[in-house]
Design a protein around this motif. Structure first.
Motif, short mmCIF file in Angstrom:
data_model
loop_
_atom_site.label_atom_id
_atom_site.label_comp_id
_atom_site.label_asym_id
_atom_site.label_seq_id
_atom_site.Cartn_x
_atom_site.Cartn_y
_atom_site.Cartn_z
N THR A 167 0.80 -1.23 -0.11
CA THR A 167 -0.18 0.04 0.00
C THR A 167 0.63 1.19 -0.06
O THR A 167 0.23 2.42 0.07
N SER A 168 2.20 1.15 -0.09
CA SER A 168 3.13 2.26 -0.21
C SER A 168 4.23 2.05 -1.13
O SER A 168 4.58 0.85 -1.61
N TRP A 177 2.43 -1.30 -6.83
CA TRP A 177 1.82 -1.17 -5.29
C TRP A 177 0.69 -0.56 -5.40
O TRP A 177 0.13 0.40 -6.57
N ASN A 178 -0.28 -0.61 -4.56
CA ASN A 178 -1.77 -0.30 -4.53
C ASN A 178 -1.77 1.36 -3.82
O ASN A 178 -1.36 1.35 -2.67
N ASN A 179 -2.15 2.10 -4.79
CA ASN A 179 -2.01 3.59 -4.44
C ASN A 179 -3.65 3.72 -4.31
O ASN A 179 -4.31 4.13 -5.16
N ALA A 180 -4.12 3.68 -3.11
CA ALA A 180 -5.55 3.96 -2.58
C ALA A 180 -6.55 3.20 -3.73
O ALA A 180 -7.65 3.75 -4.44
#
Length: 188
Positions: A167-168, A177-180
């Motif tokens: 998540t960062s 990566w998971n950006n929101a």
């Protein structure tokens, strides 16, 4: 031996004259035979004068010769062993070491391999539980259409694979990566 005869003797020579007379009497060399003992004369005659003090003799040596050295005494017995001293106090505990840096929780994602040719295997049995659908990836650029290959036999369906993106931003080139809720490719 001639004895000095005088009506008045010198005080310093009187003792010497008396000794000469006594010595002559003792040797029996004076006069004729001894007569009878006379009557005792009246006592209490006057005391004669005190003779002169004789000369002081030479002083003898003050220190005698040193005697021989005595034998060495026997060695004394060994004393008892002293008591053991008290144990020293325990030193203070050393300071704790510095905690090392935390390592990365994710390894670097390797590049996607080339698609292999479709194998000639037979269709396998259907797998069990369907895995959770992952988030939709970003749409890549459309490449040129390749030649259509022969359709192969459908292979075995596996149990599936779940990829959970961090998540960062890991700051690793091409890492996802998971950006929101949006999968994003890191620029490093």
């Amino acid at each position: 031996m001639a004895i000095l005869s005088s009506a008045k003797y010198d005080d310093n020579s009187l003792g010497k004259i008396l000794k000469q007379v006594v010595d002559a009497v003792n040797t029996g060399s004076i006069g004729g035979p001894t007569g009878p003992t006379g009557f005792t004369g009246p006592g209490g005659g006057p005391t004669g004068p005190t003779g002169a003090t004789g000369l002081t003799g030479p002083t003898g040596p003050s220190i005698g010769a040193a005697g021989p050295a005595g034998q060495q005494g026997a060695a004394g017995a060994t004393g008892a062993t002293g008591a053991t001293g008290a144990t020293g106090a325990t030193g203070p505990q050393g300071a704790a070491g510095i905690t090392g840096a935390t390592g990365m929780y994710n390894g670097i994602t390797g590049p996607t391999g080339n698609t292999g040719p479709t194998g000639p295997g037979v269709t396998g049995p259907t797998g069990g539980t369907t895995g959770i659908t992952g988030p939709t990836g970003a749409t890549g650029a459309t490449g040129p259409t390749g030649a259509t290959g022969p359709t192969g036999v459908t292979g075995y369906t596996g149990p599936g694979f779940i990829f959970v993106a961090p998540t960062s931003d890991p700051h690793i080139v091409n890492a996802v990566w998971n950006n929101a809720g949006v999968l994003t490719v890191s620029a490093g």
